[in-house]
Structures are given as C-alpha cells and as structure tokens.
Design a protein around this motif. Structure first.
Motif, PDB file in Angstrom:
ATOM      1  N   GLY A 266       0.830  -1.222   0.000  1.00 13.04           N
ATOM      2  CA  GLY A 266       0.000   0.000   0.000  1.00 13.04           C
ATOM      3  C   GLY A 266       0.853   1.255   0.000  1.00 13.04           C
ATOM      4  N   ALA A 267       1.973   1.207   0.727  1.00 10.62           N
ATOM      5  CA  ALA A 267       2.871   2.376   0.789  1.00 10.62           C
ATOM      6  C   ALA A 267       3.517   2.624  -0.573  1.00 10.62           C
ATOM      7  CB  ALA A 267       3.948   2.138   1.849  1.00 10.62           C
ATOM      8  N   ILE A 268       3.979   1.563  -1.215  1.00 16.79           N
ATOM      9  CA  ILE A 268       4.640   1.714  -2.520  1.00 16.79           C
ATOM     10  C   ILE A 268       3.621   2.184  -3.565  1.00 16.79           C
ATOM     11  CG2 ILE A 268       5.885   0.479  -4.357  1.00 16.79           C
ATOM     12  CD1 ILE A 268       6.864  -1.470  -2.039  1.00 16.79           C
ATOM     13  N   TRP A 269       2.452   1.555  -3.552  1.00 13.57           N
ATOM     14  CA  TRP A 269       1.375   1.927  -4.492  1.00 13.57           C
ATOM     15  C   TRP A 269       0.980   3.393  -4.260  1.00 13.57           C
ATOM     16  CZ3 TRP A 269      -3.399   3.917  -5.121  1.00 13.57           C
ATOM     17  CH2 TRP A 269      -4.145   3.562  -6.245  1.00 13.57           C
ATOM     18  N   GLY A 270       0.836   3.780  -3.002  1.00 12.48           N
ATOM     19  CA  GLY A 270       0.406   5.150  -2.678  1.00 12.48           C
ATOM     20  C   GLY A 270       1.458   6.189  -3.032  1.00 12.48           C
ATOM     21  N   ALA A 271       2.756   5.810  -2.933  1.00 13.13           N
ATOM     22  CA  ALA A 271       3.830   6.741  -3.301  1.00 13.13           C
ATOM     23  C   ALA A 271       3.780   7.032  -4.799  1.00 13.13           C
ATOM     24  CB  ALA A 271       5.182   6.156  -2.909  1.00 13.13           C
ATOM     25  N   ALA A 272       3.366   6.059  -5.569  1.00  9.11           N
ATOM     26  CA  ALA A 272       3.294   6.257  -7.025  1.00  9.11           C
ATOM     27  C   ALA A 272       2.007   6.973  -7.446  1.00  9.11           C
ATOM     28  CB  ALA A 272       3.378   4.904  -7.733  1.00  9.11           C
ATOM     29  N   ASN A 273       0.899   6.676  -6.774  1.00  7.02           N
ATOM     30  CA  ASN A 273      -0.407   7.163  -7.243  1.00  7.02           C
ATOM     31  C   ASN A 273      -0.974   8.346  -6.459  1.00  7.02           C
ATOM     32  OD1 ASN A 273      -1.240   5.246  -9.473  1.00  7.02           O
ATOM     33  ND2 ASN A 273      -0.677   3.807  -7.860  1.00  7.02           N
ATOM     34  N   GLY A 274      -0.428   8.603  -5.278  1.00  4.30           N
ATOM     35  CA  GLY A 274      -0.927   9.722  -4.477  1.00  4.30           C
ATOM     36  C   GLY A 274      -2.212   9.392  -3.743  1.00  4.30           C
ATOM     37  N   ILE A 275      -2.577  10.288  -2.819  1.00  7.04           N
ATOM     38  CA  ILE A 275      -3.760  10.032  -1.987  1.00  7.04           C
ATOM     39  C   ILE A 275      -5.045  10.036  -2.819  1.00  7.04           C
ATOM     40  CG2 ILE A 275      -4.135  12.459  -1.325  1.00  7.04           C
ATOM     41  CD1 ILE A 275      -4.838  11.382   1.501  1.00  7.04           C
ATOM     42  N   GLY A 276      -5.021  10.765  -3.935  1.00  7.79           N
ATOM     43  CA  GLY A 276      -6.206  10.816  -4.800  1.00  7.79           C
ATOM     44  C   GLY A 276      -6.586   9.460  -5.370  1.00  7.79           C
ATOM     45  N   GLY A 277      -5.620   8.516  -5.416  1.00  8.33           N
ATOM     46  CA  GLY A 277      -5.917   7.186  -5.959  1.00  8.33           C
ATOM     47  C   GLY A 277      -6.515   6.243  -4.928  1.00  8.33           C
ATOM     48  N   LEU A 278      -6.474   6.628  -3.652  1.00  6.95           N
ATOM     49  CA  LEU A 278      -6.953   5.701  -2.612  1.00  6.95           C
ATOM     50  C   LEU A 278      -8.485   5.705  -2.546  1.00  6.95           C
ATOM     51  CD1 LEU A 278      -4.356   6.499   0.222  1.00  6.95           C
ATOM     52  CD2 LEU A 278      -4.361   4.560  -1.372  1.00  6.95           C
ATOM     53  N   PRO A 279      -9.087   4.573  -2.176  1.00  9.52           N
ATOM     54  CA  PRO A 279     -10.562   4.480  -2.158  1.00  9.52           C
ATOM     55  C   PRO A 279     -11.181   5.345  -1.049  1.00  9.52           C
ATOM     56  CG  PRO A 279      -9.568   2.478  -1.270  1.00  9.52           C
ATOM     57  CD  PRO A 279      -8.436   3.310  -1.765  1.00  9.52           C
ATOM     58  N   GLU A 280     -12.089   6.238  -1.440  1.00  8.53           N
ATOM     59  CA  GLU A 280     -12.622   7.244  -0.498  1.00  8.53           C
ATOM     60  C   GLU A 280     -13.414   6.632   0.648  1.00  8.53           C
ATOM     61  OE1 GLU A 280     -14.783  10.434  -2.382  1.00  8.53           O
ATOM     62  OE2 GLU A 280     -13.071  10.806  -3.707  1.00  8.53           O
ATOM     63  N   ALA A 281     -14.280   5.653   0.332  1.00 10.07           N
ATOM     64  CA  ALA A 281     -15.143   5.087   1.384  1.00 10.07           C
ATOM     65  C   ALA A 281     -14.287   4.429   2.470  1.00 10.07           C
ATOM     66  CB  ALA A 281     -16.091   4.066   0.771  1.00 10.07           C
ATOM     67  N   GLU A 282     -13.248   3.709   2.058  1.00 11.21           N
ATOM     68  CA  GLU A 282     -12.374   3.031   3.033  1.00 11.21           C
ATOM     69  C   GLU A 282     -11.545   4.052   3.815  1.00 11.21           C
ATOM     70  OE1 GLU A 282     -13.048   1.913   0.067  1.00 11.21           O
ATOM     71  OE2 GLU A 282     -13.908  -0.043   0.550  1.00 11.21           O
ATOM     72  N   LEU A 283     -11.086   5.098   3.119  1.00  9.52           N
ATOM     73  CA  LEU A 283     -10.333   6.159   3.817  1.00  9.52           C
ATOM     74  C   LEU A 283     -11.191   6.809   4.902  1.00  9.52           C
ATOM     75  CD1 LEU A 283      -8.264   8.441   1.393  1.00  9.52           C
ATOM     76  CD2 LEU A 283      -7.443   6.961   3.231  1.00  9.52           C
ATOM     77  N   ALA A 284     -12.469   6.991   4.600  1.00 14.03           N
ATOM     78  CA  ALA A 284     -13.370   7.642   5.565  1.00 14.03           C
ATOM     79  C   ALA A 284     -13.563   6.800   6.822  1.00 14.03           C
ATOM     80  CB  ALA A 284     -14.718   7.909   4.908  1.00 14.03           C
ATOM     81  N   ARG A 285     -13.320   5.480   6.703  1.00 22.45           N
ATOM     82  CA  ARG A 285     -13.501   4.592   7.858  1.00 22.45           C
ATOM     83  C   ARG A 285     -12.194   4.315   8.606  1.00 22.45           C
ATOM     84  NH1 ARG A 285     -14.930  -0.574   7.227  1.00 22.45           N
ATOM     85  NH2 ARG A 285     -14.621  -0.783   4.996  1.00 22.45           N
ATOM     86  N   LEU A 286     -11.101   4.967   8.163  1.00 20.78           N
ATOM     87  CA  LEU A 286      -9.789   4.702   8.762  1.00 20.78           C
ATOM     88  C   LEU A 286      -9.574   5.547  10.021  1.00 20.78           C
ATOM     89  CD1 LEU A 286      -7.033   3.194   8.189  1.00 20.78           C
ATOM     90  CD2 LEU A 286      -6.294   5.304   7.073  1.00 20.78           C
TER      91      LEU A 286
END
Ligand code: F2R
Ligand code: MG
Ligand code: MG
Length: 305
Positions: A266-286
């Motif tokens: 997730g860290a490697i994927w997120g470094a390449a794609n940025g926070i905008g690529g992460l799923p919003e519904a799951e982020l809201a529950r974190l």
C-alpha cells in the motif's frame, strides 16, 4: 512538482495505514482473527490499524521533531508507542518493553535474538525513510540500516527493509515497474532476495500474474522479512496502474501476513499514485486519518527533495 510530491507523501502513509487496517482481519490463525474482531474497531466505528502503522508514525514523528534520523529518539518513541492491542510481533514486543524500562536499544535488540530478529518489523516502517531520503540512495541505505537495527538487527531484516524503502523512493519519482525491479536487483546482496527479485522480474516482464498459491509459494507470505518484502514489492508493481482495492485483493488471496504485506504494498502503491488514488469510502472509515495526513504533510516539509 511540490504539489505532486505532497500528494504522494500522503498517498504513501495513508496507503500503508489502509493496507494495514484492511489486511489486519486476515492475519494470523483462528485466535488472532477472533481477537482482532474484538479490538479491530474504535469506539467511533473506525477501522484500527496495527503495529505497522504505529511504528511508521513513531518514526515520522521523530524525523519531523529532529529534522534528521536519530535512533535514540526513534527507539524512545517506538517504546512509548507500544500497545499490546496493536498486535506487535512477540520478539519486538519484548525488545520495546526492555527499552521502556530504560535499557539501551543496542542491548535490548540483541537480548531476545542474539543475531537479531529476521521478522519484517523493520521493513514495515521503512517506507517513511524512503520518503524522507528519496533521491539520496547512500544516505537512504545508511539510515534504513540504523533504524532497522533498533529492533531488527538480522541481515535478512535489514536488506528487506532496504528493498521496501528503495522501492518506495523509486515509486515516488519514477513509477515504472520494470525500472524499479531492475534497480532493486542491483541493490540486493543476499541470495534469497536476488532469487526472489528475479522471479518477480520475470512475472512482471511476462505480464501474467501467477495464481495466489503459486505467488505465495514463489515469493513467500510469512512474517519473515525474506518471505514478505519481495511479495509486497511485486504485488504493488503488478497493480501499480490498477485500483488499490484490486491490489489488496491480491494480497489477501496470497494470505499469510496480510496486514504487513498490505501495508508495504500500500505504501509503494500510494507513493506512485498519491492520496487521490486511494478508495474514499475506506479512507473515511480509517482511524486517525487527519493525524496521518498531517504527519505526511510535515514529513514532506522536512525533506529536501
Ligand atoms: N504479530 C503479528 N501478528 C500475530 C500473528 C502472527 C501469526 N502467529 C503468524 O505466524 O502469522 N503481526 C506483527 O508482527 C509482524 C512483525 O513482526 P516483527 O516486528 O518482525 O516481530 P518479531 O517478533 O521480531 O519477529 C517475528 C517472529 O519471527 C520469528 N523470528 C524472528 N527472528 C528470529 C530469530 N533470530 N530466531 C528465531 N525466530 C525468529 C519469531 O517467531 C518472531 O516472533 C508483522 O506481521 C506485524 O503485523
Ligand atoms: Mg501488524
Ligand atoms: Mg503483520
């Protein structure tokens, strides 16, 4: 460029926490999963993350406070951040309790396993160093080694941490999977990592994903660094241009140490794609999303990219 990088710093830390929290229910045996059902949700109903994210945050907080890597400060924060319900590795828990009682980390880290722990606990927090020292490979290598030694002094743990940190640093600036894997092959020294990186490179080049069982058999899925670091790197790179949750499905299907493989991928994927690529519904529950976003923002301000 600064805006893009800021987005990617947040993507990396939030991707790590999301991979950890979403993977945690699948980790361990029947007892560990039952326990996580009891402690895996906050009072507000948010998904909790585990030791992987806690230690990453401790490390980021130290870098922000000091402006550099200071192992004594980091060790103190690791010990203060320890909480049994975040599912630390048994050896790591003992080391941290010794440090909390006042023992020097150089002594404590060798007290449990004289040759050092070979678990993936050093690697799971190493993406933060990849962000801080991206573009400076020699400093990165030195810092990763020092920070791993606080709890994970075994050469396998150190090299796994270096590969995950380097993959993060490369994904941040040049997110080309084949280029990243080729660079990592030049970095690896130990046979087991050379062999697994070659397997990952062949799979990435062929563009065919092996069945989950073959993936786990070829690269590993346990909490040993040598059985999880290349696994997470391969999965992140294989899914770099696909949705985050598709990537995590692959992590869960491979099984084993799902929260940690999910956190590192997730860290490697997120470094390449940025926070905008992460799923919003799951982020809201974190849990503690704002704290993670703020830590990423301040870490970005502390770097000299
Ligand atoms: N603790 C967990 N999960 C609990 C469920 C695990 C389950 N039983 C399973 O086997 O899947 N997760 C968290 O721990 C992992 C990170 O662990 P870390 O920080 O590396 O811990 P530790 O204790 O240092 O090492 C893990 C185990 O590896 C063996 N080991 C390590 N070095 C050894 C050595 N030199 N000699 C002998 N054994 C060694 C021990 O069994 C350690 O307990 C992550 O998954 C995180 O999410
Ligand atoms: Mg964990
Ligand atoms: Mg784990």
């Amino acid at each position: 460029t600064a805006g893009v990088m800021f987005d990617r710093f947040q993507g990396c830390l939030l991707g790590l926490a999301l991979g950890d929290a979403l993977g945690a229910p699948y980790e361990g045996g029947v007892l560990e999963r039952l326990l996580w059902r009891l402690v895996g949700t906050t009072r507000e109903g948010h998904m909790r993350w585990t030791d992987d994210t806690q230690m990453s945050l401790d490390l980021v907080d130290s870098i922000i406070a000091i402006g550099a890597i200071d192992c004594d400060d980091i060790a103190g924060r690791f010990a203060a951040g320890y909480c049994w319900s975040r599912g630390y590795g048994p050896g790591a828990a003992k080391v941290l309790k010794r440090i909390a009682r006042g023992e020097d980390w150089r002594v404590a880290s060798r007290a449990v396993y004289p040759e050092g722990s070979y678990g993936n606990g050093g690697a799971m927090r190493s993406p933060a160093i990849g962000l801080f020292l991206a573009g400076r490979p020699e400093e990165l290598s030195h810092a990763v080694r020092q920070v791993s030694m606080i709890t994970h002094a075994h050469p396998m743990a150190i090299e796994g941490a270096l590969l995950v940190a380097s993959a993060t640093a490369l994904a941040l600036v040049r997110p080309d999977p084949l280029e990243i894997i080729a660079r990592l092959r030049q970095t690896a020294r130990l046979d087991v990592y050379q062999r697994k990186l070659l397997i990952a490179q062949r799979w990435l080049t062929a563009g065919e994903e092996p069945p989950a069982r073959a993936l786990a058999a070829g690269l590993g899925n346990s909490l040993a660094a040598s059985d999880s670091c290349v696994t997470s790197i391969y999965i992140a790179l294989r899914y770099l241009t696909q949705p985050f949750l598709e990537m995590l499905r692959c992590v869960a299907a491979a099984g084993g140490d799902v929260d940690t493989i999910g956190a590192m991928a997730g860290a490697i994927w997120g470094a390449a794609n940025g926070i905008g690529g992460l799923p919003e519904a799951e982020l809201a529950r974190l849990e503690q999303r704002e704290r993670l976003m703020d830590a990423a923002k301040r870490l970005h301000q502390s770097t000299r990219l």
